[in-house]
Design a protein around this motif. Structure first.
Motif: not given
Length: 229
Positions: A49-50, A132-133, A137, A165, A169, A193, A197
């Motif tokens: 995500d980051s 999203f985890m 994931r 996603w 993001c 973030i 998450s």
């Protein structure tokens, strides 16, 4: 591991260095990181995500000459392709890989068990939610394949989850990553973030601790879906 933590928490600085060093090859480098995060099974700790947020923030700055749409397309392909490779490995060699003398030691068995429980509890929706985890994931596609979940059904959830996603993001990074306050506190934003998450995984773990013997309500629905397909 210390370098990895530093990379995640100061990901904007590291990406700037990568862009200055490799130029447009940055696209392929970041594609590979996102692809490997889920596709390799044994590398769930890589940034996700980051990384998307920071890359989109750089793309919004004309000084770096990066195209947000190229990032969106490559990240989408990396997410879908990585999960599909993960599913393939789980389907064709799941048990063998987990029990292999040296490869099995590289797989976090606790996280794999947590993913299996998460999949049994949420059924096919776990494929979407798991995207999203972080860490979870990486194991959900492997777990889904091991439960004989049909690939055609998996791909539907995989594509919708990856699209959502990447849009969230990259959209967040592109539109908010260069706000002066965000730039000044980028490390704190990235950490936020990551924490946000992780909330679903923590909540699921706490609920599992509170109700350890609660029956898995969705297991039958997963089996029915597999049989129908």
């Amino acid at each position: 591991m210390g370098y990895l933590i530093d990379f995640v928490l100061h990901i904007d600085d590291h990406l700037v260095n990568i862009v200055n060093t490799f130029g447009h090859s940055t696209y392929l480098i970041l594609f590979a990181i996102v692809f490997v995060e889920t596709g390799a099974v044994i590398l769930p700790f890589l940034p996700g995500d980051s990384l998307l947020f920071a890359a989109a923030a750089l793309a919004a700055n004309p000084a770096y000459g990066l195209n947000i749409w190229v990032f969106v397309g490559l990240f989408l392909l990396a997410a879908i392709g990585g999960d599909s490779l993960n599913f393939y490995l789980g389907h064709h060699a799941g048990a063998a890989l987990s029990n292999h003398s040296w490869f099995g030691r590289l797989i976090n068995k606790d996280k794999l068990a947590q993913s299996e429980k998460f999949f049994r509890k949420h059924g096919p929706l776990a494929i979407f939610l798991g995207r999203f985890m972080p860490i979870i994931r990486t194991f959900v596609p492997f777990t889904a394949a091991g439960s004989q979940f049909p690939f055609r059904r998996f791909l539907q959830y995989n594509v919708s989850a990856a699209l959502t996603w990447v849009i969230i993001c990259c959209g967040g990074g592109y539109f908010f990553g260069n706000i002066p306050f965000v730039k000044a506190h980028f490390s704190a934003v990235v950490l936020g973030i990551i924490v946000i998450s992780l909330i679903p995984a923590v909540v699921g773990w706490l609920r599992g601790r509170r109700h350890p013997h609660q029956p898995e309500r969705h297991q039958a629905s997963v089996q029915n879906l597999s049989e129908d397909d």
